[in-house]
Scaffold this motif. Structure first.
Motif, short mmCIF file in Angstrom:
data_model
loop_
_atom_site.label_atom_id
_atom_site.label_comp_id
_atom_site.label_asym_id
_atom_site.label_seq_id
_atom_site.Cartn_x
_atom_site.Cartn_y
_atom_site.Cartn_z
N LYS A 29 0.82 -1.21 0.00
CA LYS A 29 0.00 0.00 0.00
C LYS A 29 0.86 1.26 0.00
N ASN A 30 1.92 1.27 0.78
CA ASN A 30 2.79 2.44 0.87
C ASN A 30 4.16 2.17 0.27
N GLY A 31 4.18 1.34 -0.79
CA GLY A 31 5.45 1.01 -1.41
C GLY A 31 6.06 -0.22 -0.77
N PRO A 32 7.09 -0.80 -1.40
CA PRO A 32 7.71 -2.02 -0.87
C PRO A 32 8.29 -1.79 0.53
N ARG A 33 7.86 -2.56 1.47
CA ARG A 33 8.40 -2.53 2.82
C ARG A 33 8.06 -3.85 3.51
N PRO A 34 8.76 -4.18 4.55
CA PRO A 34 8.45 -5.45 5.22
C PRO A 34 7.18 -5.36 6.07
N ILE A 35 6.55 -6.50 6.27
CA ILE A 35 5.48 -6.62 7.25
C ILE A 35 6.16 -6.87 8.59
#
Length: 530
Positions: free
Chosen positions: A7-13
């Motif tokens: 949702k807010n660009g590639p990032r880890p969960i």
């Protein structure tokens, strides 16, 4: 709502798990890592252990990053080793206070975090060790989690798991699946459990039950449904239940005694009186419960209905607790009950063909031995130096007793059989004399100093336990009762006695009480200035 990691660009969960020792936090973390890797994610998890068992939880921290995004970037992601305040997507708490700690540490935020929490309590050592009621306010914590989490899934996951013979980690896993906080289908979770193999049927059952409850939480309220408190039994049902439990072959006598409660006591104290009666019968016999009701009825006749019969309520509770004081006979009785052995087997999940051994650590003092003897013999043990010394030699070390083996069981059972002669023991006679003096003070002040009488009733909470705990509490209680004559001449006497009681419960060294007692010698004006 399904989680969208892009949702807010590639990032880890980011996911933090707070679990107590023995609750399978490491197993739960392993399940999540395996599932994530199977579903195309890179996964990393670390853990920071707390202190042993209930003095601190272990924090497990996981970061999941979509492998496809890493391939697009042409390099592996840099994943963090510890959770940071305001930067956690999912928090899983295996117990309600751990959820509260996660909120206080800033891991749960209203714009981001799904909080999955079991609402049961495993009391911390600090709560158990408090001289008064040291338990934290669960409702306040629940309200804080609801206010701070974006989504809240909260119910008793321990009870849900135990109902199907599983463990809480399976329920937490099911609640995570039901919350929709991770972008994985239910089948991925169940396949992970099947791969584990152990306790498969029970784990799947616990998972399914928790999944369904979590879905109801999510569907019913974005902030989670409030756990419903257990409904109190109606008064008539309580009487019937108590009658069945206490019959002892004398149903008519039990019925007559319980019928005294609505006849002699105000409705405001019926529930407490039923429980007090049950407790006294369990402790001694029907006649002892009758003495409890006699004493309570006398206070109720002096009580002020305009004040909601507060005094009767306090006395109903505290009198029952005092009359069921813990002596060696009571301790032996509780340790040899079939219900205790059954509970131990259930806690360790023993199979029908497995043997469970219980070992008790016992360290009676000379005083406890003397208290368990007929009063003349008890006084002789305490007052004759050579007998005291001789008995003390046998008590110099603690002993271990195997209550599930014949020798240890019959030793404790024989000691519990002294219940028949309890009324002749030194401890019984001393405790009954103390109770009568306490009640006399309450009755004397109920008409003229109602609030002070109420505080005297509450002071009984200082008298509890056995051994050093009982001796210390009784000493503090006696000091407070010694100050009553002075306090009843002061307009703020009830408030001061409440402060003294709080000070006595504040620490086991007595420093806070000493400071408060010293302040009583000052004039009211100086006290107010201080």
């Amino acid at each position: 709502m399904p989680f969208d990691p892009m949702k807010n660009g590639p990032r880890p969960i980011t996911l933090a798990i707070s679990a107590l020792g023995g609750q399978g936090g490491g197993v739960l973390s392993g399940w999540i890592v395996k599932m994530a890797e199977r579903c195309g994610y890179l996964a990393q998890y670390t853990s920071v252990p707390g202190v042993a068992q209930r003095t601190g939880a272990t924090i497990y921290y996981l970061e999941l990053f979509l492998h496809e995004e890493a391939k697009k970037a042409g390099r592996p992601p840099v994943l963090a080793l510890m959770p940071m305040p305001g930067d956690v997507d999912i928090v899983i708490a295996s117990e309600l206070m751990e959820a509260g700690r996660a909120v206080s540490r800033g891991f749960v935020t209203a714009d981001r975090t799904t909080l999955i929490a079991s609402t049961h309590r495993d009391y911390a050592i600090s709560e158990k060790a408090a001289m008064g009621d040291g338990t934290a306010d669960a409702q306040t914590v629940l309200e804080a989690t609801r206010a701070h989490a974006k989504h809240l899934v909260a119910f008793d996951m321990k009870a849900s798991a135990e109902a199907v013979g599983s463990v809480i980690s399976s329920s937490l896993f099911g609640a995570l699946a039901g919350s929709g906080a991770l972008p994985f289908p239910r089948e991925a979770y169940e396949d992970t459990l099947r791969e584990g193999g152990r306790m498969l049927e029970a784990n799947l059952a616990a998972f399914g039950a928790a999944y369904d409850l979590a879905r109801k939480n999510v569907a019913g309220d974005a902030h989670g449904a409030e756990p419903s408190p257990s409904s109190p039994l109606p008064h008539q049902s309580q009487l019937q239940s108590a009658s069945l439990a206490l019959a002892e072959g004398k149903p008519a006598a039990v019925r007559d005694m319980l019928n005294r409660i609505p006849a002699e006591l105000p409705p405001a104290v019926h529930e407490l009186a039923v429980e007090g009666t049950r407790r006294c019968v369990d402790y001694q016999d029907l006649a002892y419960a009758g003495l409890y009701l006699d004493r309570l009825a006398l206070v109720a006749r002096l009580d002020d209905g305009a004040r909601g019969f507060q005094l009767s309520g306090v006395v109903a509770r505290q009198l029952a607790l005092w009359m069921s004081y813990e002596d060696t006979i009571r301790v032996a009785d509780l340790k040899t009950r079939g219900s205790r052995f059954a509970r131990a087997r259930k806690e360790v999940r023993a199979k029908p063909d497995q043997i469970v051994y219980l070992t008790e650590f016992m360290h009676p003092r000379v005083r406890e031995i003397a208290d368990s003897l007929p009063a003349p013999l008890g006084h002789m043990v305490l007052d004759t130096p050579w007998i005291n010394k001789f008995v003390g030699w046998f008590c110099r070390k603690g002993r271990t007793i195997h209550s599930t083996k014949l020798g240890g069981f019959f030793l404790l059972k024989s000691l519990s059989a002294l219940r028949r002669i309890r009324r002749s023991t030194l401890r019984y006679q001393e405790e009954q004399a103390r109770i009568e003096r306490w009640l006399a003070r309450i009755e004397d002040l109920a008409g003229s100093h109602y609030d002070l009488a109420l505080e005297i009733g509450r002071c009984q909470t200082l008298v509890k336990g056995y051994g050093d705990t009982h001796a210390r509490g009784l000493g503090n209680f006696n000091r407070l009762m010694g100050a009553v004559d002075m306090l009843k001449s002061r307009a703020d006497g009830a408030a001061l006695l409440a402060e003294l009681r709080a000070a006595a419960l504040a620490d086991d060294q007595g420093q806070a009480l000493e400071e408060k007692m010293a302040g009583l010698s000052r004039s009211p004006e100086k006290e107010r200035k201080t």
